[in-house]
Design a protein around this motif. Structure first.
Motif, PDB file in Angstrom:
ATOM      1  N   LYS A  28       0.849  -1.293  -0.084  1.00  7.80           N
ATOM      2  CA  LYS A  28       0.044  -0.070   0.155  1.00  7.80           C
ATOM      3  C   LYS A  28       0.876   1.206   0.114  1.00  7.80           C
ATOM      4  O   LYS A  28       0.423   2.417  -0.426  1.00  7.80           O
ATOM      5  CB  LYS A  28      -0.957   0.057   1.227  1.00  7.80           C
ATOM      6  N   LEU A  29       2.041   1.201   0.359  1.00 10.73           N
ATOM      7  CA  LEU A  29       2.882   2.332   0.538  1.00 10.73           C
ATOM      8  C   LEU A  29       3.945   2.594  -0.687  1.00 10.73           C
ATOM      9  O   LEU A  29       4.813   3.253  -0.686  1.00 10.73           O
ATOM     10  CB  LEU A  29       3.843   2.352   1.813  1.00 10.73           C
ATOM     11  N   ALA A  30       3.860   1.455  -1.788  1.00 11.95           N
ATOM     12  CA  ALA A  30       4.516   1.491  -2.774  1.00 11.95           C
ATOM     13  C   ALA A  30       4.205   2.638  -3.798  1.00 11.95           C
ATOM     14  O   ALA A  30       3.134   3.017  -3.858  1.00 11.95           O
ATOM     15  CB  ALA A  30       4.561   0.170  -3.391  1.00 11.95           C
ATOM     16  N   PRO A  31       5.393   3.162  -4.468  1.00 12.71           N
ATOM     17  CA  PRO A  31       4.984   4.022  -5.352  1.00 12.71           C
ATOM     18  C   PRO A  31       4.580   3.247  -6.729  1.00 12.71           C
ATOM     19  O   PRO A  31       4.577   2.215  -6.786  1.00 12.71           O
ATOM     20  CB  PRO A  31       6.596   4.634  -5.888  1.00 12.71           C
ATOM     21  N   GLU A  32       3.890   4.177  -7.373  1.00 10.24           N
ATOM     22  CA  GLU A  32       3.124   3.756  -8.912  1.00 10.24           C
ATOM     23  C   GLU A  32       4.103   3.139  -9.530  1.00 10.24           C
ATOM     24  O   GLU A  32       5.300   3.691  -9.739  1.00 10.24           O
ATOM     25  CB  GLU A  32       2.718   4.918  -9.578  1.00 10.24           C
ATOM     26  N   GLY A  33       4.008   2.120 -10.249  1.00 16.82           N
ATOM     27  CA  GLY A  33       4.889   1.394 -11.058  1.00 16.82           C
ATOM     28  C   GLY A  33       5.245   0.260 -10.531  1.00 16.82           C
ATOM     29  O   GLY A  33       6.022  -0.759 -11.146  1.00 16.82           O
ATOM     30  N   LEU A  34       5.127  -0.157  -9.241  1.00 13.39           N
ATOM     31  CA  LEU A  34       5.505  -1.273  -8.660  1.00 13.39           C
ATOM     32  C   LEU A  34       4.272  -2.416  -8.641  1.00 13.39           C
ATOM     33  O   LEU A  34       3.441  -1.970  -8.239  1.00 13.39           O
ATOM     34  CB  LEU A  34       6.238  -1.312  -7.302  1.00 13.39           C
ATOM     35  N   GLU A  35       4.882  -3.423  -8.839  1.00  8.58           N
ATOM     36  CA  GLU A  35       3.710  -4.655  -9.047  1.00  8.58           C
ATOM     37  C   GLU A  35       4.182  -5.643  -8.202  1.00  8.58           C
ATOM     38  O   GLU A  35       5.246  -6.384  -8.546  1.00  8.58           O
ATOM     39  CB  GLU A  35       3.362  -5.043 -10.701  1.00  8.58           C
ATOM     40  N   PHE A  36       3.553  -6.169  -7.353  1.00  6.99           N
ATOM     41  CA  PHE A  36       3.687  -7.188  -6.179  1.00  6.99           C
ATOM     42  C   PHE A  36       3.316  -8.645  -6.538  1.00  6.99           C
ATOM     43  O   PHE A  36       2.085  -8.611  -6.750  1.00  6.99           O
ATOM     44  CB  PHE A  36       3.263  -7.080  -4.966  1.00  6.99           C
ATOM     45  N   GLN A  37       4.113  -9.521  -6.827  1.00  4.32           N
ATOM     46  CA  GLN A  37       3.805 -11.017  -7.142  1.00  4.32           C
ATOM     47  C   GLN A  37       4.186 -11.767  -5.866  1.00  4.32           C
ATOM     48  O   GLN A  37       5.198 -12.010  -5.606  1.00  4.32           O
ATOM     49  CB  GLN A  37       4.191 -11.549  -8.187  1.00  4.32           C
ATOM     50  N   TYR A  38       3.271 -12.190  -5.195  1.00  2.34           N
ATOM     51  CA  TYR A  38       3.463 -13.208  -3.824  1.00  2.34           C
ATOM     52  C   TYR A  38       3.774 -14.523  -4.422  1.00  2.34           C
ATOM     53  O   TYR A  38       2.706 -15.175  -4.904  1.00  2.34           O
ATOM     54  CB  TYR A  38       2.325 -13.173  -2.893  1.00  2.34           C
ATOM     55  N   LEU A  39       5.049 -15.076  -4.264  1.00  2.00           N
ATOM     56  CA  LEU A  39       5.269 -16.498  -4.515  1.00  2.00           C
ATOM     57  C   LEU A  39       5.136 -17.229  -3.384  1.00  2.00           C
ATOM     58  O   LEU A  39       5.382 -17.022  -2.114  1.00  2.00           O
ATOM     59  CB  LEU A  39       6.902 -16.262  -4.871  1.00  2.00           C
ATOM     60  N   ASP A  40       4.347 -18.554  -3.909  1.00  3.52           N
ATOM     61  CA  ASP A  40       3.966 -19.711  -3.121  1.00  3.52           C
ATOM     62  C   ASP A  40       5.167 -20.593  -2.825  1.00  3.52           C
ATOM     63  O   ASP A  40       5.415 -21.325  -3.761  1.00  3.52           O
ATOM     64  CB  ASP A  40       2.688 -20.165  -3.566  1.00  3.52           C
ATOM     65  N   ILE A  41       5.766 -20.394  -1.609  1.00  5.82           N
ATOM     66  CA  ILE A  41       6.709 -21.464  -1.169  1.00  5.82           C
ATOM     67  C   ILE A  41       6.293 -22.710  -0.643  1.00  5.82           C
ATOM     68  O   ILE A  41       7.017 -23.513  -0.289  1.00  5.82           O
ATOM     69  CB  ILE A  41       7.886 -20.613  -0.422  1.00  5.82           C
ATOM     70  N   SER A  42       5.084 -22.617  -0.270  1.00  2.30           N
ATOM     71  CA  SER A  42       4.516 -23.852   0.361  1.00  2.30           C
ATOM     72  C   SER A  42       4.189 -25.200  -0.383  1.00  2.30           C
ATOM     73  O   SER A  42       4.231 -26.235   0.174  1.00  2.30           O
ATOM     74  CB  SER A  42       2.967 -23.425   1.111  1.00  2.30           C
ATOM     75  N   GLN A  43       4.387 -24.929  -1.733  1.00  5.77           N
ATOM     76  CA  GLN A  43       4.214 -26.289  -2.540  1.00  5.77           C
ATOM     77  C   GLN A  43       5.501 -26.641  -2.962  1.00  5.77           C
ATOM     78  O   GLN A  43       5.467 -27.791  -3.584  1.00  5.77           O
ATOM     79  CB  GLN A  43       3.429 -25.827  -3.853  1.00  5.77           C
ATOM     80  N   LEU A  44       6.549 -26.080  -2.602  1.00  2.70           N
ATOM     81  CA  LEU A  44       7.844 -26.623  -3.212  1.00  2.70           C
ATOM     82  C   LEU A  44       8.470 -27.816  -2.334  1.00  2.70           C
ATOM     83  O   LEU A  44       7.938 -28.065  -0.935  1.00  2.70           O
ATOM     84  CB  LEU A  44       9.014 -25.665  -2.826  1.00  2.70           C
ATOM     85  N   PRO A  45       8.760 -28.805  -2.997  1.00  2.00           N
ATOM     86  CA  PRO A  45       9.300 -30.086  -2.133  1.00  2.00           C
ATOM     87  C   PRO A  45      10.574 -29.824  -1.449  1.00  2.00           C
ATOM     88  O   PRO A  45      11.053 -28.710  -1.712  1.00  2.00           O
ATOM     89  CB  PRO A  45       9.506 -31.135  -3.144  1.00  2.00           C
ATOM     90  N   LEU A  46      10.710 -30.896  -0.639  1.00  3.06           N
ATOM     91  CA  LEU A  46      12.188 -30.446   0.019  1.00  3.06           C
ATOM     92  C   LEU A  46      13.136 -30.919  -1.035  1.00  3.06           C
ATOM     93  O   LEU A  46      13.398 -31.463  -1.736  1.00  3.06           O
ATOM     94  CB  LEU A  46      12.418 -31.574   1.565  1.00  3.06           C
ATOM     95  N   TYR A  47      14.295 -29.703  -0.701  1.00  2.92           N
ATOM     96  CA  TYR A  47      15.529 -29.678  -1.554  1.00  2.92           C
ATOM     97  C   TYR A  47      16.103 -31.075  -1.722  1.00  2.92           C
ATOM     98  O   TYR A  47      16.465 -31.376  -0.370  1.00  2.92           O
ATOM     99  CB  TYR A  47      16.164 -28.484  -1.633  1.00  2.92           C
ATOM    100  N   ASN A  48      16.450 -31.630  -2.680  1.00  5.44           N
ATOM    101  CA  ASN A  48      17.295 -32.816  -2.628  1.00  5.44           C
ATOM    102  C   ASN A  48      18.155 -32.578  -4.018  1.00  5.44           C
ATOM    103  O   ASN A  48      17.588 -32.425  -5.186  1.00  5.44           O
ATOM    104  CB  ASN A  48      16.372 -34.088  -2.827  1.00  5.44           C
ATOM    105  N   GLN A  49      19.487 -32.638  -3.831  1.00  2.00           N
ATOM    106  CA  GLN A  49      20.504 -32.539  -4.899  1.00  2.00           C
ATOM    107  C   GLN A  49      20.049 -33.481  -6.218  1.00  2.00           C
ATOM    108  O   GLN A  49      20.452 -33.322  -7.194  1.00  2.00           O
ATOM    109  CB  GLN A  49      21.832 -32.353  -4.444  1.00  2.00           C
TER     110      GLN A  49
END
Length: 184
Positions: A28-49
């Motif tokens: 709400k405080l961001a200047p015009e021209g910034l677009e926020f995209q909330y990334l969902d990290i809940s669906q990522l599997p546990l990292y495994n090399q």
């Protein structure tokens, strides 16, 4: 006018997360021209090399969203004096396999809120160390370590205190300038 996409990573999965609420209040405080995209990290599997050669679809989408962003906004709680495991897992996925780090060169802002007296100071320091290694230029000043409770936010999601709102507006203005400077 051209939009600057900001990938927002909230380090908490909690439904009523103070950090998600803080991210939304900052938007709400961001200047015009910034677009926020909330990334969902809940669906990522546990990292495994072992999975680096064939990353899951959720990981590939996550990395594509970061690649498409011109800036990064990390809003995280502090768990056991560090960042939450779910956030570290997301960071690891997007930095792998070796040589395919999508964080590199992305200007970042780091802040967080907690009910504790020191806010998220130690989590932020750990996150800054990680981002430095991953070559994500991170805004150094001003720093934001917020102690919050439900009264910190108004019913409409904005910041209740005029002083806190002014302080966070200053942070947002500095962050927007940081992104503009580094997202060429």
């Amino acid at each position: 006018m051209s939009q600057t996409r900001i990938a927002v990573l909230v380090g908490s999965l909690r439904k009523d997360s103070y950090n998600r609420r803080l991210a939304q209040a900052l938007e709400k405080l961001a200047p015009e021209g910034l677009e926020f995209q909330y990334l969902d990290i809940s669906q990522l599997p546990l990292y495994n090399q072992d999975d680096d050669a064939q990353q899951a679809d959720a990981v590939l989408q996550f990395k594509a969203d970061i690649s498409a962003a011109q800036g990064l906004l990390f809003v995280t709680p502090e768990y056991n004096r560090s960042i939450p495991g779910v956030l570290k897992n997301a960071i690891d996925h997007a930095s792998r396999p070796y040589g395919k780090n999508v964080w590199s060169g992305k200007p970042a802002g780091v802040l967080g809120a907690s009910i504790g007296a020191i806010g998220t100071a130690l989590a932020q320091q750990h996150l800054r160390n990680i981002l430095a290694y991953l070559d994500a230029p991170t805004l150094g000043q001003p720093e934001v370590f917020l102690k919050v409770d439900d009264a910190f936010f108004k019913d409409d999601g904005s910041i209740a205190s005029e002083g806190s709102q002014k302080f966070l507006q200053g942070w947002m203005d500095a962050y927007a300038a940081w992104v503009k400077k580094h997202a060429a």
